[in-house]
Design a protein around this motif. Structure first.
Motif, PDB file in Angstrom:
ATOM      1  N   MET A   1      76.759 -68.928  17.661  1.00 60.38           N
ATOM      2  CA  MET A   1      76.647 -68.053  16.371  1.00 60.38           C
ATOM      3  C   MET A   1      77.935 -67.883  15.453  1.00 60.38           C
ATOM      4  SD  MET A   1      75.191 -64.202  16.971  1.00 60.38           S
ATOM      5  CE  MET A   1      75.031 -63.089  15.806  1.00 60.38           C
ATOM      6  N   ASN A   2      77.570 -67.694  14.147  1.00 59.05           N
ATOM      7  CA  ASN A   2      78.430 -67.579  13.321  1.00 59.05           C
ATOM      8  C   ASN A   2      79.439 -66.357  13.480  1.00 59.05           C
ATOM      9  OD1 ASN A   2      79.936 -67.203  10.779  1.00 59.05           O
ATOM     10  ND2 ASN A   2      78.381 -68.403   9.700  1.00 59.05           N
ATOM     11  N   SER A   3      80.761 -66.524  13.226  1.00 57.45           N
ATOM     12  CA  SER A   3      81.570 -65.499  13.482  1.00 57.45           C
ATOM     13  C   SER A   3      81.650 -64.207  12.429  1.00 57.45           C
ATOM     14  CB  SER A   3      83.197 -66.021  13.606  1.00 57.45           C
ATOM     15  OG  SER A   3      83.479 -66.589  12.348  1.00 57.45           O
ATOM     16  N   ASN A   4      81.096 -64.722  11.316  1.00 59.27           N
ATOM     17  CA  ASN A   4      80.808 -63.712  10.201  1.00 59.27           C
ATOM     18  C   ASN A   4      79.862 -62.827  10.688  1.00 59.27           C
ATOM     19  OD1 ASN A   4      82.953 -64.300   8.802  1.00 59.27           O
ATOM     20  ND2 ASN A   4      81.694 -65.954   7.743  1.00 59.27           N
ATOM     21  N   LEU A   5      79.602 -61.575  11.269  1.00 66.74           N
ATOM     22  CA  LEU A   5      78.808 -60.823  11.873  1.00 66.74           C
ATOM     23  C   LEU A   5      77.954 -60.315  10.430  1.00 66.74           C
ATOM     24  CD1 LEU A   5      79.938 -59.016  14.808  1.00 66.74           C
ATOM     25  CD2 LEU A   5      78.611 -60.730  14.746  1.00 66.74           C
ATOM     26  N   HIS A   6      78.300 -60.036   9.527  1.00 61.60           N
ATOM     27  CA  HIS A   6      77.741 -59.266   8.284  1.00 61.60           C
ATOM     28  C   HIS A   6      76.627 -60.396   7.899  1.00 61.60           C
ATOM     29  CE1 HIS A   6      80.615 -61.625   6.102  1.00 61.60           C
ATOM     30  NE2 HIS A   6      79.805 -61.776   4.988  1.00 61.60           N
ATOM     31  N   GLU A   7      76.967 -61.745   7.933  1.00 62.03           N
ATOM     32  CA  GLU A   7      75.755 -62.567   7.418  1.00 62.03           C
ATOM     33  C   GLU A   7      74.499 -62.377   8.333  1.00 62.03           C
ATOM     34  OE1 GLU A   7      77.151 -66.668   7.507  1.00 62.03           O
ATOM     35  OE2 GLU A   7      78.939 -66.019   6.186  1.00 62.03           O
ATOM     36  N   TRP A   8      74.599 -61.786   9.646  1.00 62.53           N
ATOM     37  CA  TRP A   8      73.554 -61.507  10.235  1.00 62.53           C
ATOM     38  C   TRP A   8      72.905 -60.368  10.276  1.00 62.53           C
ATOM     39  CZ3 TRP A   8      71.489 -65.841  11.839  1.00 62.53           C
ATOM     40  CH2 TRP A   8      72.326 -67.388  11.913  1.00 62.53           C
ATOM     41  N   SER A   9      73.581 -59.108   9.665  1.00 58.85           N
ATOM     42  CA  SER A   9      73.178 -57.901   9.672  1.00 58.85           C
ATOM     43  C   SER A   9      71.901 -57.917   8.500  1.00 58.85           C
ATOM     44  CB  SER A   9      74.392 -57.083   8.898  1.00 58.85           C
ATOM     45  OG  SER A   9      73.705 -55.885   8.444  1.00 58.85           O
ATOM     46  N   ILE A  10      70.942 -57.190   9.065  1.00 56.48           N
ATOM     47  CA  ILE A  10      69.588 -57.123   8.155  1.00 56.48           C
ATOM     48  C   ILE A  10      70.000 -56.414   6.912  1.00 56.48           C
ATOM     49  CG2 ILE A  10      68.654 -55.205   9.527  1.00 56.48           C
ATOM     50  CD1 ILE A  10      66.543 -57.988   8.164  1.00 56.48           C
ATOM     51  N   GLY A  11      70.896 -55.053   7.186  1.00 57.40           N
ATOM     52  CA  GLY A  11      71.237 -54.205   6.100  1.00 57.40           C
ATOM     53  C   GLY A  11      72.003 -55.096   4.904  1.00 57.40           C
ATOM     54  N   PHE A  12      72.835 -56.008   5.351  1.00 57.47           N
ATOM     55  CA  PHE A  12      73.751 -57.048   4.179  1.00 57.47           C
ATOM     56  C   PHE A  12      72.726 -57.979   3.623  1.00 57.47           C
ATOM     57  CE2 PHE A  12      75.830 -60.720   3.423  1.00 57.47           C
ATOM     58  CZ  PHE A  12      77.048 -60.150   2.950  1.00 57.47           C
ATOM     59  N   ILE A  13      71.714 -58.359   4.615  1.00 56.56           N
ATOM     60  CA  ILE A  13      70.724 -59.384   3.966  1.00 56.56           C
ATOM     61  C   ILE A  13      69.923 -58.701   2.648  1.00 56.56           C
ATOM     62  CG2 ILE A  13      68.585 -60.777   4.514  1.00 56.56           C
ATOM     63  CD1 ILE A  13      69.976 -61.457   7.157  1.00 56.56           C
ATOM     64  N   ILE A  14      69.319 -57.448   3.194  1.00 54.77           N
ATOM     65  CA  ILE A  14      68.330 -56.744   2.074  1.00 54.77           C
ATOM     66  C   ILE A  14      69.275 -56.232   0.882  1.00 54.77           C
ATOM     67  CG2 ILE A  14      67.301 -54.592   1.752  1.00 54.77           C
ATOM     68  CD1 ILE A  14      66.466 -54.751   4.880  1.00 54.77           C
ATOM     69  N   GLY A  15      70.552 -56.040   1.116  1.00 47.18           N
ATOM     70  CA  GLY A  15      71.356 -55.550   0.044  1.00 47.18           C
ATOM     71  C   GLY A  15      71.990 -56.748  -0.781  1.00 47.18           C
ATOM     72  N   GLN A  16      72.307 -57.970  -0.264  1.00 52.25           N
ATOM     73  CA  GLN A  16      72.480 -59.203  -0.868  1.00 52.25           C
ATOM     74  C   GLN A  16      71.338 -59.707  -1.598  1.00 52.25           C
ATOM     75  OE1 GLN A  16      73.585 -62.487   1.345  1.00 52.25           O
ATOM     76  NE2 GLN A  16      75.097 -63.101  -0.172  1.00 52.25           N
ATOM     77  N   THR A  17      70.095 -59.505  -1.138  1.00 53.46           N
ATOM     78  CA  THR A  17      68.795 -60.034  -1.779  1.00 53.46           C
ATOM     79  C   THR A  17      68.586 -59.005  -3.176  1.00 53.46           C
ATOM     80  OG1 THR A  17      67.706 -60.674   0.333  1.00 53.46           O
ATOM     81  CG2 THR A  17      66.315 -60.219  -1.564  1.00 53.46           C
ATOM     82  N   TYR A  18      68.645 -57.757  -2.616  1.00 52.61           N
ATOM     83  CA  TYR A  18      68.617 -56.740  -3.984  1.00 52.61           C
ATOM     84  C   TYR A  18      69.510 -57.115  -5.168  1.00 52.61           C
ATOM     85  CZ  TYR A  18      69.167 -52.585  -6.782  1.00 52.61           C
ATOM     86  OH  TYR A  18      69.145 -51.858  -7.846  1.00 52.61           O
ATOM     87  N   ARG A  19      70.804 -57.289  -4.776  1.00 50.04           N
ATOM     88  CA  ARG A  19      71.736 -57.739  -5.862  1.00 50.04           C
ATOM     89  C   ARG A  19      71.526 -58.714  -6.641  1.00 50.04           C
ATOM     90  NH1 ARG A  19      74.739 -55.195  -1.963  1.00 50.04           N
ATOM     91  NH2 ARG A  19      75.292 -57.234  -1.104  1.00 50.04           N
ATOM     92  N   LYS A  20      71.042 -59.862  -5.880  1.00 52.08           N
ATOM     93  CA  LYS A  20      70.839 -61.203  -6.719  1.00 52.08           C
ATOM     94  C   LYS A  20      69.390 -61.093  -7.469  1.00 52.08           C
ATOM     95  CE  LYS A  20      73.184 -64.049  -3.405  1.00 52.08           C
ATOM     96  NZ  LYS A  20      73.338 -65.568  -3.479  1.00 52.08           N
ATOM     97  N   MET A  21      68.448 -60.306  -6.959  1.00 53.79           N
ATOM     98  CA  MET A  21      67.318 -60.116  -7.729  1.00 53.79           C
ATOM     99  C   MET A  21      67.476 -59.480  -8.925  1.00 53.79           C
ATOM    100  SD  MET A  21      64.139 -59.408  -4.708  1.00 53.79           S
ATOM    101  CE  MET A  21      62.912 -58.758  -5.803  1.00 53.79           C
ATOM    102  N   LEU A  22      68.432 -58.353  -8.684  1.00 51.11           N
ATOM    103  CA  LEU A  22      68.921 -57.621 -10.052  1.00 51.11           C
ATOM    104  C   LEU A  22      69.611 -58.240 -11.047  1.00 51.11           C
ATOM    105  CD1 LEU A  22      68.757 -54.494 -11.067  1.00 51.11           C
ATOM    106  CD2 LEU A  22      70.837 -54.243  -9.859  1.00 51.11           C
ATOM    107  N   ASN A  23      70.487 -59.374 -10.348  1.00 50.12           N
ATOM    108  CA  ASN A  23      71.204 -60.075 -11.327  1.00 50.12           C
ATOM    109  C   ASN A  23      70.280 -61.112 -12.117  1.00 50.12           C
ATOM    110  OD1 ASN A  23      73.711 -59.151 -10.507  1.00 50.12           O
ATOM    111  ND2 ASN A  23      73.988 -60.712  -9.113  1.00 50.12           N
ATOM    112  N   VAL A  24      69.252 -61.514 -11.560  1.00 43.00           N
ATOM    113  CA  VAL A  24      68.355 -62.448 -12.288  1.00 43.00           C
ATOM    114  C   VAL A  24      67.556 -61.553 -13.378  1.00 43.00           C
ATOM    115  CG1 VAL A  24      66.157 -63.756 -12.042  1.00 43.00           C
ATOM    116  CG2 VAL A  24      67.856 -63.918 -10.406  1.00 43.00           C
ATOM    117  N   LEU A  25      67.097 -60.272 -13.035  1.00 40.51           N
ATOM    118  CA  LEU A  25      66.396 -59.645 -14.011  1.00 40.51           C
ATOM    119  C   LEU A  25      67.345 -59.004 -15.051  1.00 40.51           C
ATOM    120  CD1 LEU A  25      63.763 -58.471 -14.981  1.00 40.51           C
ATOM    121  CD2 LEU A  25      64.392 -56.501 -13.639  1.00 40.51           C
TER     122      LEU A  25
END
Length: 147
Positions: A1-25
């Motif tokens: 398993m990757n040592s960067n635990l935040h990469e596996w956090s569902i909250g982090f993933i949702i936040g990153q997805t939101y920010r990237k979608m917002l950046n596109v718009l």
């Protein structure tokens, strides 16, 4: 398993997805001198013109000071106008101007195309499952936020 635990956090993933979608718009609305937050307010007024600042804040899930700043910007751009409420002289109702309606007619297809581009790799059934899961999550979070 990757040592960067935040990469596996569902909250982090949702936040990153939101920010990237917002950046596109954001990048697509920028040439029209519009932010996603401003666009969101215009859309809420398109749904219900003549609502209060508090109602706009509730419908856009923004606090009142942020909503006031967005409205001030939209007023300067002559896309919305405020009018004192006939029933409560302390309250203002917000309306789209003709220029605001025209701007929405230009921006709505851009937003629709952006959403289509973002989710083009998903099948209709995957997209519907994704949507339903997120709606259920939002409803559950609302129960956790109630006192």
């Amino acid at each position: 398993m990757n040592s960067n635990l935040h990469e596996w956090s569902i909250g982090f993933i949702i936040g990153q997805t939101y920010r990237k979608m917002l950046n596109v718009l954001t990048s697509r609305l920028k040439e029209h001198d519009m932010t996603p937050e401003q666009f969101s307010v215009l859309c809420r007024l398109h749904e219900s013109d003549g609502i209060s600042q508090k109602e706009i804040a509730d419908r856009t899930v923004k606090d009142q000071p942020t909503t006031a700043r967005i409205l001030d910007c939209l007023i300067r751009k002559e896309l919305v106008r405020k009018q004192t409420s006939a029933t409560d002289r302390r309250s203002f109702l917000v309306y789209l101007t003709e220029q605001g309606r025209h701007k929405l007619q230009v921006l709505m297809p851009i937003e629709r195309q952006t959403i289509e581009d973002i989710f083009s790799w998903m099948s209709e059934s995957e997209l519907e499952a994704f949507r339903q899961t997120h709606l259920r999550l939002i409803a559950h979070l609302d129960t956790l936020l109630k006192p």
